[in-house]
Each structure stands twice: as C-alpha cells, then as structure tokens.
Write a protein that holds these residues in place. Structure first.
Motif, PDB file in Angstrom:
ATOM      1  N   ARG A 167      33.534  63.076 -68.651  1.00 20.35           N
ATOM      2  CA  ARG A 167      33.536  62.100 -69.736  1.00 20.35           C
ATOM      3  C   ARG A 167      32.320  62.268 -70.632  1.00 20.35           C
ATOM      4  N   ALA A 168      31.162  62.410 -69.996  1.00 24.25           N
ATOM      5  CA  ALA A 168      29.923  62.474 -70.772  1.00 24.25           C
ATOM      6  C   ALA A 168      29.883  63.749 -71.608  1.00 24.25           C
ATOM      7  N   ILE A 169      30.463  64.824 -71.108  1.00 22.03           N
ATOM      8  CA  ILE A 169      30.517  66.052 -71.909  1.00 22.03           C
ATOM      9  C   ILE A 169      31.460  65.834 -73.094  1.00 22.03           C
ATOM     10  N   ALA A 170      32.595  65.178 -72.854  1.00 16.64           N
ATOM     11  CA  ALA A 170      33.560  64.953 -73.928  1.00 16.64           C
ATOM     12  C   ALA A 170      32.972  64.065 -75.023  1.00 16.64           C
ATOM     13  N   THR A 171      32.164  63.076 -74.648  1.00 20.02           N
ATOM     14  CA  THR A 171      31.580  62.193 -75.660  1.00 20.02           C
ATOM     15  C   THR A 171      30.226  62.705 -76.136  1.00 20.02           C
ATOM     16  N   ARG A 172      29.853  63.895 -75.670  1.00 19.60           N
ATOM     17  CA  ARG A 172      28.576  64.536 -76.051  1.00 19.60           C
ATOM     18  C   ARG A 172      27.346  63.747 -75.650  1.00 19.60           C
ATOM     19  N   GLU A 173      27.482  62.922 -74.619  1.00 23.18           N
ATOM     20  CA  GLU A 173      26.273  62.285 -74.099  1.00 23.18           C
ATOM     21  C   GLU A 173      25.563  63.236 -73.163  1.00 23.18           C
ATOM     22  N   LEU A 174      26.319  64.189 -72.617  1.00 21.29           N
ATOM     23  CA  LEU A 174      25.737  65.159 -71.698  1.00 21.29           C
ATOM     24  C   LEU A 174      25.730  66.519 -72.379  1.00 21.29           C
ATOM     25  N   THR A 175      24.520  67.026 -72.637  1.00 23.53           N
ATOM     26  CA  THR A 175      24.378  68.335 -73.278  1.00 23.53           C
ATOM     27  C   THR A 175      23.342  69.119 -72.493  1.00 23.53           C
ATOM     28  N   SER A 176      23.067  70.344 -72.921  1.00 19.63           N
ATOM     29  CA  SER A 176      22.104  71.143 -72.165  1.00 19.63           C
ATOM     30  C   SER A 176      20.718  70.486 -72.170  1.00 19.63           C
ATOM     31  N   THR A 177      20.457  69.631 -73.182  1.00 15.38           N
ATOM     32  CA  THR A 177      19.151  68.950 -73.253  1.00 15.38           C
ATOM     33  C   THR A 177      18.866  68.115 -72.011  1.00 15.38           C
ATOM     34  N   ASN A 178      19.884  67.372 -71.558  1.00 15.29           N
ATOM     35  CA  ASN A 178      19.618  66.470 -70.445  1.00 15.29           C
ATOM     36  C   ASN A 178      20.375  66.865 -69.177  1.00 15.29           C
ATOM     37  N   ALA A 179      20.920  68.089 -69.144  1.00 14.32           N
ATOM     38  CA  ALA A 179      21.743  68.523 -68.017  1.00 14.32           C
ATOM     39  C   ALA A 179      20.970  68.436 -66.697  1.00 14.32           C
ATOM     40  N   TRP A 180      19.768  68.973 -66.709  1.00 19.19           N
ATOM     41  CA  TRP A 180      19.008  69.064 -65.469  1.00 19.19           C
ATOM     42  C   TRP A 180      18.695  67.680 -64.920  1.00 19.19           C
ATOM     43  N   ARG A 181      18.376  66.746 -65.844  1.00 17.04           N
ATOM     44  CA  ARG A 181      18.079  65.385 -65.414  1.00 17.04           C
ATOM     45  C   ARG A 181      19.314  64.723 -64.788  1.00 17.04           C
ATOM     46  N   VAL A 182      20.483  64.976 -65.379  1.00 18.14           N
ATOM     47  CA  VAL A 182      21.707  64.377 -64.851  1.00 18.14           C
ATOM     48  C   VAL A 182      22.049  64.946 -63.473  1.00 18.14           C
ATOM     49  N   VAL A 183      21.900  66.265 -63.306  1.00 11.68           N
ATOM     50  CA  VAL A 183      22.178  66.874 -62.006  1.00 11.68           C
ATOM     51  C   VAL A 183      21.279  66.248 -60.942  1.00 11.68           C
ATOM     52  N   ARG A 184      19.989  66.120 -61.268  1.00 18.95           N
ATOM     53  CA  ARG A 184      19.052  65.528 -60.301  1.00 18.95           C
ATOM     54  C   ARG A 184      19.480  64.118 -59.931  1.00 18.95           C
ATOM     55  N   LYS A 185      19.880  63.351 -60.934  1.00 17.25           N
ATOM     56  CA  LYS A 185      20.262  61.970 -60.654  1.00 17.25           C
ATOM     57  C   LYS A 185      21.510  61.911 -59.773  1.00 17.25           C
ATOM     58  N   GLU A 186      22.510  62.744 -60.091  1.00 18.83           N
ATOM     59  CA  GLU A 186      23.750  62.717 -59.314  1.00 18.83           C
ATOM     60  C   GLU A 186      23.504  63.124 -57.863  1.00 18.83           C
ATOM     61  N   VAL A 187      22.631  64.120 -57.670  1.00 21.15           N
ATOM     62  CA  VAL A 187      22.314  64.528 -56.305  1.00 21.15           C
ATOM     63  C   VAL A 187      21.625  63.383 -55.570  1.00 21.15           C
ATOM     64  N   ALA A 188      20.734  62.688 -56.271  1.00 19.14           N
ATOM     65  CA  ALA A 188      20.044  61.554 -55.645  1.00 19.14           C
ATOM     66  C   ALA A 188      21.037  60.480 -55.216  1.00 19.14           C
ATOM     67  N   VAL A 189      21.973  60.142 -56.120  1.00 25.35           N
ATOM     68  CA  VAL A 189      22.976  59.124 -55.802  1.00 25.35           C
ATOM     69  C   VAL A 189      23.795  59.540 -54.582  1.00 25.35           C
ATOM     70  N   CYS A 190      24.253  60.799 -54.581  1.00 25.71           N
ATOM     71  CA  CYS A 190      25.097  61.252 -53.476  1.00 25.71           C
ATOM     72  C   CYS A 190      24.314  61.357 -52.177  1.00 25.71           C
ATOM     73  N   THR A 191      23.033  61.682 -52.259  1.00 26.72           N
ATOM     74  CA  THR A 191      22.230  61.734 -51.040  1.00 26.72           C
ATOM     75  C   THR A 191      22.118  60.344 -50.422  1.00 26.72           C
ATOM     76  N   LEU A 192      21.858  59.354 -51.260  1.00 26.24           N
ATOM     77  CA  LEU A 192      21.744  57.981 -50.748  1.00 26.24           C
ATOM     78  C   LEU A 192      23.055  57.537 -50.116  1.00 26.24           C
ATOM     79  N   ASN A 193      24.170  57.773 -50.820  1.00 23.65           N
ATOM     80  CA  ASN A 193      25.451  57.406 -50.223  1.00 23.65           C
ATOM     81  C   ASN A 193      25.731  58.254 -48.988  1.00 23.65           C
TER      82      ASN A 193
END
Lengths: 433, 433
Positions: free
Chosen positions: B324-350
C-alpha cells in the motif's frame, strides 16, 4: 539538509507546493522532520496539514505550536478544519477552536457533532445557494459582489423559500446562459441528488462514483440545505475505504501506517495473530487425531500441507472477488446464489486439474499410486469446499451486519485447513493402512 | 420481470437513471438480462454503456445490434466512446467507428493509438481553450455563442498562440470577475499542472489526488494542448488501480469479475494456483528432509503447521502495509531502510509474545517443556524473517520494475513456509532426539 545549509533548504522548500512538502515530511526521519518544520514555520500554508497522516499531523502541530496553527487554520474551509482537528486530543482541540471566529467555530463544532464517517463530517458549509426566482444575470451579479464565497465551487444550488434544494446549476451552464433567463428554467432537477447529513461516507462515495458527480448538496432531517460535499473529499473517502478493506483483509489496523510507533503497531497486529494462533491450533488438533496414521506413514506428514495450502489459496481467490463485489454492490442477495454456483464450478474444475497434478507428483515421489489417489480426492474435496466457503462466508457476514473484509479470511482458512487435513488424513487412514 | 409484465417493467425502468439500469443488468441472470435489454432498446441512453463491465458491455452491444449502438455513441464525448469500444473485437470496432462523423472518428482513432492505461486513453478532446489576451467578457460571450463545447466543464484552459497551455481559469473565478478584466491577469499559473499524453494513468491519478484537481490539460511532446482529463475519469482510474492491486495480491486476474464465464475464470486462476503448488511442494521437500525426525516424534507433524502459518500471517501484515505504502508513494528508497527496521522490530516483539504462547500450549499438550522451547525459538526466528521479507520483497520487486502486488505474496509464503518448517524441524532434530 544533512549539511545544515538552512538558507539553501529554505529556498528549495519555499518553491514547493504544500502537497510536496507533506510528502517530504512523510519520507523524512524524525530529526530531519523537525528541521523541515522549522524551515516552513515562517511561511506556513495550512493546507499542508490536511495532507498529512493523523500521527504526523499531531507531531507537526505540536512542534509548530497551537498559536501558529490556530492562526493558519482560520483560513481553511470548514471541512478542512474538521479534518485537521478531529483526531487531536481534547485540550488541543479546544485551544485551536478558541482561535477561530465565532461563526467558524460554531460551524466546526456542529460538524464535530455528527458521527465520524458520515456526510456531516466531510461536507463544507461554505456554499453558493440562490432562490429559484432569480435570473441568471442576477445570479452572476450576486457572485461578483458577494464576499463570503468558497474559493472554488462547481455547482450553484437552487433553494426554495424554506431553504430546501430544488435544483442545481452547473457553473458551465450558468456561464453559457443569457442573463435574462430564469434560473428555474435552466436548472438541473432530475439528476440532482441530495445526501442526508447522517448518511455514511461510504454511501456518499458510491453515489458520486455511480453518477459522476462533482458536488452534491447535503440536507438535514427537514430537507434543509446545510452543506455541500465536493468530489475532492470523496476521492479521499474512496482512498480511505479501499485502504481499510485491504488492511482489514490482512488483519492490519487502519491506523497502522508507516509513521505509527513500533509498540502501537505491534499491539494492533497482535490481536489478529492471536486469532490466527487459535485457528492454527484447531488445525493441529485435527492432525493430532491421526497421530497413529502418520506414525505408520510419514509421507502423509510431508504431503499434508499441500492440500491445506491449495485450499487456502483457491478459497482466497474466491473470497477476494466476493469481498470486492460486495463493496462495489455488484454482489447482492439478488445474484448471490448464481455467484456461489459459479465459484463452486470454477473451484471444482481447478480441483480436478490439481488432483491430477498433485496426485502424479505424490505417486512418483513416494512411488505409491494409492497415495497419489488419496491426495487427489482430498484436493478435489478441499477445493470445492474452498470455493463454496469463499463465496458464502462474506455474504453471510454481510447479512449479519459484519464487514466481510474483517473476518472472512480467518473463517476461510480455518475451514480449508480443517477440511484439508481431515480429508487427506482421513482418507489415508481408511484406504492406505 | 418474472411475470412477463412488459409494460409495467418498461414503466419502472423508464424512470431509472442509466447508472441504476447498469446495476440492474449486472445483477440479472442472462435471460432476465436479455429481457431488460429489449425493454430499454427503444429509449436507449448511450451513457449506460460506460457503466458496464467489459464482458457485460459486449453482450449488451451484441444484443442491441451495432446499428442502434453506433447511432447512440455518436452523442457521447470522445473519452466515453473510447471506453465503450476499446475492448471490442476488431470487426465490431470498425463497424461502430464507421457510424461516427469524420471528426469524431479521427478523434477516437487517435485516442486508440495511445497505449492502454495512459493519459491519452482517458482524456477527452472536447475542451474549452481561449487565448490569454481575451477579456473575461469576451470569454463569456464566446462560451454563450459557441456550439461545440463539452456538456460539462470546470476550468477554461488559456493557451498561447502556439496552442500551448499557459494558465487555467476555474469557472468560479471566470463568473466572479468583472467583464473588462483580462484573462491573463486572473488566470491560475503556479498551480497549473499539465500531463503528457503518454503519461501512465496511475501517475495522473496520483497528481489529481495530491493536488485536489478537478480537471487538467493534456499536452503532446511539443507541449501543445491535445485534451483534458476530468476528475470523474480519474475516480474510475483510482477504482481500477485499487481493484487491480487487491486482485493481484490474491492471484486473481483483472478481468475476473462476476460476469466472466466459468471457463475463463478457471483458466485465469489456474496459473496462480500452479505457482502455489510449486511453493507448497518446495515446503514439503523441506519436511521430507526430516522424515526420520518426524517418525520418532509425531508431535512435530502435529505442531509444525502452527509455526509456518504464524510466519505467513505476520509476513502478510507487513507485506500489505508495504505494498500500500509503495502504491501511495509513502514508501520510497528514501525511507526504505527505516521502514524495514521498524517492521522487523514489530515482528520481533510479536515473535516473543507468540513464542511464549505457542511454547506454553505445546508444553501442556505434549507434556514436554523442551518441545515448547523448540517451537518458541522457531517462532521467533520465523517471525523475524517474515517481517524482514514482508518489507524487503515488495521494495526489491518495485526496484526491479515488477508490480509488487503481483508476486510478493508467493515469494513471502515460500520463505515463511521453508524457514518455518526448517527452523522447527531442524531445532527438533538437534535438541530433542
């Protein structure tokens, strides 16, 4: 930005449209974001706030300070003000409301008194309404001299003496008609639709889409004109509704976007995973019933996920088509039975094809034609059930008043896992041992 | 309808808006549909055709006969004609084109010469363009006397002598400005955006949404004005793009709607299921590596689907947000690394939470704390991998120029199944036997 070259950044950002600045703020990390907000503060365009996600907006408002924001939002149309402040905390809301003029404040408070996701929340109060006994010339003179008109408008709403809409005049028609002609003789009446202020925004979006509307009047219970909804707000609603459906199908909360905090995101996804754990345990219990069967033929453990997974995927295909069709109102109780029959037919055909394929693979892999036969029959059974469940579950949820996007897929995978494991292991127990 | 009371049906249908008739046709079975088409034939509104799905439209056109349709579509704007005929077969297309006036035919053929899904296909050629040295009064007089204008329009496009757009004048501004004022002094220039005729419709939709546009001029390679896109066409594009994303994620073809034939639907879904069969077999092969482990401890076969399924679900949550975020252009190469880190953090906690839960369930079920430990550790590993894969896969596909909605989920479930089975059975082989 990284080189702290503030004047240069100021210059670059100063040239940007507010929507581009909003995108920039979304992509930036939090420290870059703070720098950016400082840069835009002196020359702040309030429309920027309407383009931000809820959490980003709160952050930016906090950093700008309520004073700057309060002054800025007094320039916005009432629907935009509502959008900016509806998700803020009570205290911030009050502070911003206090900075508005009395009329504006009353308008915003009235809008906030309507339930979320209704026409009352997305309409703007600024509108152009004229009596039907005016001539086109009078109307144009009024528009030229009136002060308090909305910045852009596309239709003039024609009202009776009790302020109830009786027709609409698209601007293109107003501008093309000769001055002496009476408004009531050229206005649109048949194609005009009014929307009730308490109508759900989803239904409003459906109406706009179906009728290719640009703007439509909103009325209260007495049929009196209270506002107007324009297509740009409806586009936002369409975006929201789709996003909601898509997110709900994957068990992700609506507030779950890139800018939400890790802990909030974790918590919002936990529930769905918990439900899924329950489903998975249910499927495991089915497997547990056949422990002895597996003990005597381990190949069953190797092959059983194939049956379950194919059922889940075939069911999801049907489910997605059905959920979409319900959302766009192509699927209603009128044609429900026909759709279920078709989906079952499609899944049966694919079931036959994959029975042959998976049967052949299993036969060669474990050199046992009877194993191939069992997996084939289990595949057909599971795909037929998947097709029926994929179509019936969302229809049943819809009829029960539950959003089919939310819970359909849990029900579906529970069914396809349970049926898949049970059919495969059960047939194996009966015919292979 | 069932009682064959034709006059009564005629009366009821006659009062309906064409969009409602289109809905009716969609809900009806094929014999009812034929009856309905016969009822509407004498008084046929061509706009009805623009509201139908591709397959329904073909059916209705075939039944009405090209003659009736040809006459009817000559009343439509050029973008609507294109929509109606672009998906027809060559012979029908030619017959319908032949019935149009020469100018109209040339316009439609030019539109068809642009690739599908570009601005050239959705724009209309009917537009209002004026030179910038006119006064507002001249413009209004021109609008009043000109014959060949589009039925509705919202902005007047201001062009230079070489027919290149230099500004836009919203109708609301034109009607509010005094007649002697020159157009060039009140037109909008900063906020005007032009769209290239070969631009992808997805990008056009993004621009409309970002800028809240109502209409925008379309230009050719030389910057000359060739058409205009209005927001109602963009709303259709938004619908299409969303539907496409949602369908693709579930492995359903775009043409797969309620009215397509059983065999077509079966075929279009077969491919995706075949890919999924490959995935499932890969996962089974991983299980096959541990046949002996399972033989000695059948509880592993019972529990292993839990690890794989939780990974698949957690990964799908991340994947959906990322796509979704790629389709709405909220996710681009600028913030890709930050998003990956956040998603890994969320999944680690769960992952930690569900390690405890699934570990406890397994411990009590099989009365073996070591089994609980193994499933817990496998769960953490699989959820971390799921979070990383769910974010990285769509980003990588996007960078490789592939639509992330199409293929992300196959890659993801392959990874979560393989890692899930391998981690769980591998740890069990190492520590439990």
């Amino acid at each position: 930005l990284h080189e702290e070259d503030t004047p240069r950044v100021e210059e670059l950002v100063g040239e940007l449209h507010f929507a581009d600045i909003a995108d920039l703020l979304g992509w930036a990390g939090s420290s870059e974001r703070q720098q950016l907000v400082d840069v835009i503060r002196p020359d702040f365009d309030p429309e920027l706030l309407t383009e931000l996600d809820d959490e980003l907006r709160e952050e930016v408002i906090a950093q700008l300070g309520t004073e700057v924001v309060a002054e800025a939002i007094s320039e916005l149309d009432s629907d935009d003000v509502v959008e900016v402040i509806e998700d803020l905390e009570e205290a911030d809301q009050q502070e911003l409301l206090g900075a508005l003029s009395e009329i504006e404040r009353a308008r915003v408070q009235e809008a906030l008194s309507y339930p979320e996701y209704t026409a009352g929340r997305i309409m703007q109060r600024e509108l152009v309404a004229i009596p039907d006994y005016w001539s086109v010339g009078q109307t144009i003179d009024f528009l030229r001299s009136a002060k308090n008109l909305p910045e852009d408008f596309y239709d003039i709403i024609v009202v009776d003496p009790r302020y109830r809409p009786v027709g609409m005049m698209p601007l293109s028609r107003a501008i093309r008609t000769n001055r002496p002609v009476l408004v009531r003789d050229v206005m649109e009446t048949d194609d005009m639709r009014t929307v009730l202020v308490t109508e759900e925004q989803e239904n409003v979006a459906h109406l706009f889409r179906q009728r290719d509307l640009i703007s439509t009047p909103v009325v209260d219970d007495n049929g009196r004109l209270v506002g107007v909804i324009t297509v740009d707000d409806v586009v936002d609603v369409i975006d929201e509704e789709y996003e909601e459906d898509m997110m709900r199908m994957a068990g992700v909360g609506e507030e779950d976007d890139l800018s939400s905090a890790v802990l909030d995101t974790t918590r919002s996804r936990f529930t769905w995973l918990l439900v899924n754990l329950g489903t998975a345990i249910a499927a495991s219990m089915v497997i547990g019933l056949f422990e002895h069967t597996i003990q005597s033929l381990v190949a069953l453990a190797v092959l059983m996920p194939i049956v379950a997974s194919m059922g889940g995927n075939a069911g999801t295909q049907t489910l997605t088509v059905a959920v979409r069709a319900i959302a766009t109102r192509e699927l209603t109780s009128t044609n429900a039975w026909r759709v279920v029959r078709k989906e079952v037919a499609v899944c049966t055909l694919n079931g036959l094809a994959f029975a042959v394929l998976s049967g052949a693979v299993s036969w060669f892999w474990f050199d046992d034609w009877r194993l191939g036969g069992v997996i084939g029959v289990a595949m057909i059974i599971n795909l037929i059930v998947a097709g029926a469940a994929g179509a019936i579950i969302p229809l049943a949820l819809e009829r029960a008043g539950v959003d089919p996007a939310v819970s359909s897929s849990v029900f579906l995978t529970t069914i396809t896992d349970v049926v898949g494991f049970f059919a495969f292991l059960g047939l194996a127990a009966a015919f292979l041992l």
